[in-house]
Design a protein around this motif. Structure first.
Motif, PDB file in Angstrom:
ATOM      1  N   ILE A  59      -9.498  -6.936  -9.174  1.00  0.00           N
ATOM      2  CA  ILE A  59     -10.738  -7.713  -9.075  1.00  0.00           C
ATOM      3  C   ILE A  59     -11.851  -6.892  -8.426  1.00  0.00           C
ATOM      4  N   SER A  60     -11.500  -6.072  -7.438  1.00  0.00           N
ATOM      5  CA  SER A  60     -12.497  -5.299  -6.685  1.00  0.00           C
ATOM      6  C   SER A  60     -12.813  -3.940  -7.290  1.00  0.00           C
ATOM      7  N   VAL A  61     -12.164  -3.560  -8.359  1.00  0.00           N
ATOM      8  CA  VAL A  61     -12.360  -2.222  -8.916  1.00  0.00           C
ATOM      9  C   VAL A  61     -13.774  -2.014  -9.455  1.00  0.00           C
ATOM     10  N   ASP A  62     -14.462  -3.081  -9.844  1.00  0.00           N
ATOM     11  CA  ASP A  62     -15.838  -2.950 -10.329  1.00  0.00           C
ATOM     12  C   ASP A  62     -16.777  -2.454  -9.232  1.00  0.00           C
ATOM     13  N   SER A  63     -16.564  -2.920  -8.031  1.00  0.00           N
ATOM     14  CA  SER A  63     -17.463  -2.535  -6.932  1.00  0.00           C
ATOM     15  C   SER A  63     -17.071  -1.201  -6.281  1.00  0.00           C
ATOM     16  N   ASN A  64     -15.831  -0.783  -6.462  1.00  0.00           N
ATOM     17  CA  ASN A  64     -15.378   0.448  -5.819  1.00  0.00           C
ATOM     18  C   ASN A  64     -14.380   1.156  -6.745  1.00  0.00           C
ATOM     19  N   ALA A  65     -14.821   2.193  -7.403  1.00  0.00           N
ATOM     20  CA  ALA A  65     -13.997   2.884  -8.401  1.00  0.00           C
ATOM     21  C   ALA A  65     -12.810   3.622  -7.797  1.00  0.00           C
ATOM     22  N   ILE A  66     -12.867   3.923  -6.517  1.00  0.00           N
ATOM     23  CA  ILE A  66     -11.755   4.633  -5.872  1.00  0.00           C
ATOM     24  C   ILE A  66     -10.490   3.771  -5.837  1.00  0.00           C
ATOM     25  N   LEU A  67     -10.633   2.481  -6.059  1.00  0.00           N
ATOM     26  CA  LEU A  67      -9.470   1.580  -6.072  1.00  0.00           C
ATOM     27  C   LEU A  67      -8.546   1.823  -7.268  1.00  0.00           C
ATOM     28  N   ILE A  68      -8.964   2.654  -8.185  1.00  0.00           N
ATOM     29  CA  ILE A  68      -8.097   3.029  -9.312  1.00  0.00           C
ATOM     30  C   ILE A  68      -6.832   3.718  -8.789  1.00  0.00           C
ATOM     31  N   VAL A  69      -6.958   4.514  -7.747  1.00  0.00           N
ATOM     32  CA  VAL A  69      -5.808   5.252  -7.193  1.00  0.00           C
ATOM     33  C   VAL A  69      -4.717   4.296  -6.698  1.00  0.00           C
ATOM     34  N   PRO A  70      -5.035   3.305  -5.815  1.00  0.00           N
ATOM     35  CA  PRO A  70      -3.970   2.391  -5.404  1.00  0.00           C
ATOM     36  C   PRO A  70      -3.436   1.528  -6.547  1.00  0.00           C
ATOM     37  N   ILE A  71      -4.263   1.244  -7.543  1.00  0.00           N
ATOM     38  CA  ILE A  71      -3.785   0.484  -8.713  1.00  0.00           C
ATOM     39  C   ILE A  71      -2.731   1.296  -9.452  1.00  0.00           C
ATOM     40  N   ILE A  72      -3.007   2.571  -9.659  1.00  0.00           N
ATOM     41  CA  ILE A  72      -2.047   3.439 -10.352  1.00  0.00           C
ATOM     42  C   ILE A  72      -0.768   3.579  -9.537  1.00  0.00           C
ATOM     43  N   ILE A  73      -0.903   3.738  -8.230  1.00  0.00           N
ATOM     44  CA  ILE A  73       0.281   3.867  -7.369  1.00  0.00           C
ATOM     45  C   ILE A  73       1.111   2.581  -7.408  1.00  0.00           C
ATOM     46  N   THR A  74       0.457   1.445  -7.351  1.00  0.00           N
ATOM     47  CA  THR A  74       1.167   0.161  -7.415  1.00  0.00           C
ATOM     48  C   THR A  74       1.882  -0.002  -8.746  1.00  0.00           C
ATOM     49  N   LEU A  75       1.229   0.357  -9.835  1.00  0.00           N
ATOM     50  CA  LEU A  75       1.870   0.266 -11.149  1.00  0.00           C
ATOM     51  C   LEU A  75       3.071   1.206 -11.248  1.00  0.00           C
ATOM     52  N   LEU A  76       2.968   2.387 -10.655  1.00  0.00           N
ATOM     53  CA  LEU A  76       4.100   3.318 -10.646  1.00  0.00           C
ATOM     54  C   LEU A  76       5.269   2.776  -9.818  1.00  0.00           C
ATOM     55  N   VAL A  77       4.973   2.152  -8.687  1.00  0.00           N
ATOM     56  CA  VAL A  77       6.032   1.551  -7.866  1.00  0.00           C
ATOM     57  C   VAL A  77       6.736   0.445  -8.652  1.00  0.00           C
ATOM     58  N   ILE A  78       5.969  -0.390  -9.328  1.00  0.00           N
ATOM     59  CA  ILE A  78       6.566  -1.453 -10.148  1.00  0.00           C
ATOM     60  C   ILE A  78       7.442  -0.851 -11.239  1.00  0.00           C
ATOM     61  N   TYR A  79       6.933   0.159 -11.918  1.00  0.00           N
ATOM     62  CA  TYR A  79       7.686   0.785 -13.007  1.00  0.00           C
ATOM     63  C   TYR A  79       9.002   1.395 -12.517  1.00  0.00           C
ATOM     64  N   PHE A  80       8.935   2.227 -11.473  1.00  0.00           N
ATOM     65  CA  PHE A  80      10.143   2.917 -11.020  1.00  0.00           C
ATOM     66  C   PHE A  80      11.140   1.968 -10.352  1.00  0.00           C
ATOM     67  N   THR A  81      10.656   0.942  -9.685  1.00  0.00           N
ATOM     68  CA  THR A  81      11.563  -0.057  -9.112  1.00  0.00           C
ATOM     69  C   THR A  81      12.337  -0.762 -10.212  1.00  0.00           C
ATOM     70  N   ASN A  82      11.638  -1.209 -11.235  1.00  0.00           N
ATOM     71  CA  ASN A  82      12.318  -1.913 -12.325  1.00  0.00           C
ATOM     72  C   ASN A  82      13.207  -0.985 -13.139  1.00  0.00           C
ATOM     73  N   LYS A  83      12.806   0.264 -13.292  1.00  0.00           N
ATOM     74  CA  LYS A  83      13.647   1.235 -13.990  1.00  0.00           C
ATOM     75  C   LYS A  83      14.965   1.427 -13.242  1.00  0.00           C
ATOM     76  N   PHE A  84      14.896   1.549 -11.915  1.00  0.00           N
ATOM     77  CA  PHE A  84      16.099   1.696 -11.101  1.00  0.00           C
ATOM     78  C   PHE A  84      16.991   0.464 -11.217  1.00  0.00           C
ATOM     79  N   TYR A  85      16.407  -0.722 -11.130  1.00  0.00           N
ATOM     80  CA  TYR A  85      17.212  -1.942 -11.212  1.00  0.00           C
ATOM     81  C   TYR A  85      17.838  -2.124 -12.586  1.00  0.00           C
TER      82      TYR A  85
END
Length: 166
Positions: free
Chosen positions: A34-60
């Motif tokens: 929601i906040s990425v429009d006002s602050n483009a640097i938030l792309i980094v934590p979004i990518i990190i969060t998506l990677l955590v979700i991906y690798f967690t589910n891959k492991f499970y």
């Protein structure tokens, strides 16, 4: 025949832990998106969060395929049942074990351990959190091929020397 299973809390964690983690990560992701429009640097934590979700589910999902919640062992075989999404029984004979790795077999004090059958190519995984893990590990080590046994005993001696130094 010895039976090895997991305590209730550990069983729940291994079965449904990824759902809890994924939901927490999605709740974290929503305000970031929601906040990425006002602050483009938030792309980094979004990518990190998506990677955590991906690798967690891959492991499970890897766990779901190879992680029995009930292991029965006797003098010639290991019988694995109660897999997450499958109603099947996997039988591994000690004489057919080609590799054992992970956890204590690799010189670490904890972790997921994996036993592979040379004949069928099937591998099963179990955790050090199983009830009476030392008995299961000792049973496996006492029945496997001498060469493989010697390799794994070296790893166990490394752990022993690390513990003595502390």
């Amino acid at each position: 025949m010895e039976k090895f299973d997991y305590p209730v809390l550990i069983r729940i964690l291994y079965r449904y832990g990824n759902i809890f983690i994924t939901l927490l990560m999605i709740m974290n992701l929503i305000p970031l998106v929601i906040s990425v429009d006002s602050n483009a640097i938030l792309i980094v934590p979004i990518i990190i969060t998506l990677l955590v979700i991906y690798f967690t589910n891959k492991f499970y999902f890897m766990l779901y395929k190879s992680f029995p919640f009930l292991i029965e062992a006797d003098d010639e075989k290991i019988i694995c049942t109660d897999f997450m999404f499958r109603k099947k029984e996997v039988v591994i004979y000690y004489k057919n074990i080609k590799s054992i790795e992970g956890g204590i077999f690799e010189g670490r004090l904890s972790g997921i351990m994996k036993v592979c059958d040379a004949e069928t190519g099937i591998c099963i995984a179990f955790s050090h959190r199983i009830n009476n893990p030392t008995k299961l590990i000792a049973l496996i080590l006492s029945k496997i091929d001498k060469k493989l046994y010697d390799e794994k005993i070296d790893a166990l001696q490394k752990i022993s020397s690390k513990l003595r130094k502390k």
